[in-house]
Design a protein around this motif. Structure first.
Motif, PDB file in Angstrom:
ATOM      1  N   ARG A  11      72.684 -47.452  86.103  1.00  0.00           N
ATOM      2  CA  ARG A  11      71.927 -46.719  85.093  1.00  0.00           C
ATOM      3  C   ARG A  11      70.494 -47.228  85.095  1.00  0.00           C
ATOM      4  O   ARG A  11      70.236 -48.428  85.017  1.00  0.00           O
ATOM      5  CB  ARG A  11      72.553 -46.896  83.716  1.00  0.00           C
ATOM      6  N   SER A  12      69.576 -46.293  85.191  1.00  0.00           N
ATOM      7  CA  SER A  12      68.170 -46.649  85.303  1.00  0.00           C
ATOM      8  C   SER A  12      67.335 -45.468  84.843  1.00  0.00           C
ATOM      9  O   SER A  12      67.711 -44.306  85.069  1.00  0.00           O
ATOM     10  CB  SER A  12      67.823 -46.999  86.760  1.00  0.00           C
ATOM     11  N   PRO A  13      66.196 -45.723  84.219  1.00  0.00           N
ATOM     12  CA  PRO A  13      65.310 -44.616  83.843  1.00  0.00           C
ATOM     13  C   PRO A  13      64.679 -43.940  85.056  1.00  0.00           C
ATOM     14  O   PRO A  13      64.057 -42.889  84.912  1.00  0.00           O
ATOM     15  CB  PRO A  13      64.246 -45.290  82.970  1.00  0.00           C
ATOM     16  N   ARG A  14      64.851 -44.523  86.243  1.00  0.00           N
ATOM     17  CA  ARG A  14      64.247 -43.937  87.447  1.00  0.00           C
ATOM     18  C   ARG A  14      65.190 -43.001  88.192  1.00  0.00           C
ATOM     19  O   ARG A  14      64.803 -42.409  89.196  1.00  0.00           O
ATOM     20  CB  ARG A  14      63.774 -45.049  88.399  1.00  0.00           C
ATOM     21  N   VAL A  15      66.448 -42.890  87.749  1.00  0.00           N
ATOM     22  CA  VAL A  15      67.400 -42.005  88.430  1.00  0.00           C
ATOM     23  C   VAL A  15      68.106 -41.141  87.389  1.00  0.00           C
ATOM     24  O   VAL A  15      68.297 -41.562  86.232  1.00  0.00           O
ATOM     25  CB  VAL A  15      68.432 -42.805  89.255  1.00  0.00           C
ATOM     26  N   PRO A  16      68.512 -39.919  87.760  1.00  0.00           N
ATOM     27  CA  PRO A  16      69.172 -39.033  86.793  1.00  0.00           C
ATOM     28  C   PRO A  16      70.600 -39.486  86.509  1.00  0.00           C
ATOM     29  O   PRO A  16      71.229 -40.170  87.321  1.00  0.00           O
ATOM     30  CB  PRO A  16      69.143 -37.671  87.495  1.00  0.00           C
ATOM     31  N   HIS A  17      71.112 -39.086  85.348  1.00  0.00           N
ATOM     32  CA  HIS A  17      72.468 -39.467  84.936  1.00  0.00           C
ATOM     33  C   HIS A  17      73.425 -38.314  85.204  1.00  0.00           C
ATOM     34  O   HIS A  17      73.281 -37.232  84.629  1.00  0.00           O
ATOM     35  CB  HIS A  17      72.483 -39.839  83.456  1.00  0.00           C
ATOM     36  N   LEU A  18      74.397 -38.543  86.085  1.00  0.00           N
ATOM     37  CA  LEU A  18      75.404 -37.531  86.398  1.00  0.00           C
ATOM     38  C   LEU A  18      76.428 -37.470  85.279  1.00  0.00           C
ATOM     39  O   LEU A  18      77.030 -38.483  84.915  1.00  0.00           O
ATOM     40  CB  LEU A  18      76.088 -37.861  87.725  1.00  0.00           C
ATOM     41  N   LEU A  19      76.668 -36.255  84.758  1.00  0.00           N
ATOM     42  CA  LEU A  19      77.663 -36.055  83.717  1.00  0.00           C
ATOM     43  C   LEU A  19      79.042 -35.781  84.301  1.00  0.00           C
ATOM     44  O   LEU A  19      80.039 -36.342  83.855  1.00  0.00           O
ATOM     45  CB  LEU A  19      77.247 -34.883  82.815  1.00  0.00           C
ATOM     46  N   ALA A  20      79.108 -34.887  85.285  1.00  0.00           N
ATOM     47  CA  ALA A  20      80.395 -34.506  85.870  1.00  0.00           C
ATOM     48  C   ALA A  20      80.132 -33.658  87.101  1.00  0.00           C
ATOM     49  O   ALA A  20      79.003 -33.199  87.338  1.00  0.00           O
ATOM     50  CB  ALA A  20      81.241 -33.728  84.862  1.00  0.00           C
TER      51      ALA A  20
END
Length: 316
Positions: free
Chosen positions: A88-97
């Motif tokens: 988890r990082s502010p530089r990469v998007p967060h995958l939900l599903a």
């Protein structure tokens, strides 16, 4: 052939033409109301790249089926694996599903409240992105995914373009005259590319303006299907030609701005540049792949910039 002078741009499928099952899967992220749909430009996937907005959240969805391009679903599957494992990082998007019915594959991410860089490149914005890439490389060295495919293995089906061209009985029509005269030398120059790819960093593998979003807090690097473990300078060499096409500085200046987490031998940079250049030029001479009608002109334009850089670097 028209030479691209702006950001990369493919031809995307509108969200309205995505299969109903995929739309229903994506709708479950909302509050039960009909979302506002924003189809996004940029990039080369033939599938949908869309933001769905409800009153309380926004979700970015990318979806593609094998009929659009037979390789694209596999790329989405690989991106799902990489994105799930990224820290988890502010530089990469967060995958939900992710969604996968064996034909259509879709990924849902928290939508990023940001925008692509302006073109022509502004000095301040380019410095911001370059600094963010340097920080990203430092954060991802050593790679948090050490078991991910090594870069040399991932690009094996891409690199060796000069050797392929040199093996032909006659150089193909449209090949640069200087390149024709130096084909054997270029093939020899690129040949150590497997060793040049080696490194401990998780590299993005496809850094371009259309894979970058500027936010109020910094920079987010999106689209990770090409990530691999290797030499971080690969990201800069692969990115530099498109920066020139988008009104930015020469490749040498971009490379000098980037602070690599490890020192890189100048000869290694030359080898990787030769391999990247050979990839762009050899691929640009092929027919366009299914669903990607604009990619060959863009590769040709990047190849021309890379070739001019290689000529300056070799002094041939």
């Amino acid at each position: 052939m028209t030479t691209p002078t702006g950001p990369a741009a493919g031809v995307h499928l509108p969200w309205a033409e995505v299969p109903a099952a995929v739309q229903a899967w994506a709708a479950a992220f909302g509050d039960g109301t009909r979302p506002v749909v924003r189809d996004l430009p940029g990039g080369f996937s033939p599938g949908a790249t869309t933001v769905l907005e409800w009153s309380d959240r926004a979700v970015f969805v990318k979806a593609v089926g094998s009929a659009l391009n037979p390789e694209s679903p596999g790329m989405h599957r690989r991106e799902a694996v990489v994105s799930t494992a990224l820290p988890r990082s502010p530089r990469v998007p967060h995958l939900l599903a992710s969604y996968d019915d064996g034909d259509w594959v879709a990924l849902a991410f928290d939508a990023v409240d940001g925008r692509p860089p302006r073109h022509p490149w502004e000095t301040r914005e380019l410095a911001t992105v370059t600094d963010a890439l340097s920080s990203l490389h430092r954060d991802l060295t050593p790679s948090p995914l050490p078991s991910l495919t090594p870069l040399a293995d991932y690009v094996r089906h891409m690199f060796g373009g000069w050797a392929e061209l040199a093996a032909m009985e006659e150089p193909p029509a449209g090949l640069d005259e200087w390149a024709c005269r130096h084909l054997d030398g270029l093939a020899e120059l690129e040949s150590p590319w497997p060793a040049a790819c080696e490194g401990p960093t998780l590299v993005h593998g496809d850094v371009r303006a259309d894979n970058v979003l500027l936010t109020s807090d910094g920079v987010v690097f999106v689209d990770w299907p090409h990530a691999a473990v290797g030499n971080p300078v690969f990201d800069v060499i692969g990115w530099a030609p498109s920066v020139v096409l988008e009104g930015g500085p020469p490749p040498e200046e971009l490379l000098a701005r980037h602070l690599l987490p490890l020192r890189v031998d100048p000869d290694v940079i030359t080898v990787l540049l030769g391999a990247v250049c050979g990839f762009f030029i050899e691929r640009s001479l092929r027919p366009p792949p299914p669903g990607l009608p604009t990619i060959r002109p863009f590769q040709a334009a990047q190849g021309a910039v890379a070739l001019a850089w290689l000529r300056r670097r070799t002094g041939w």
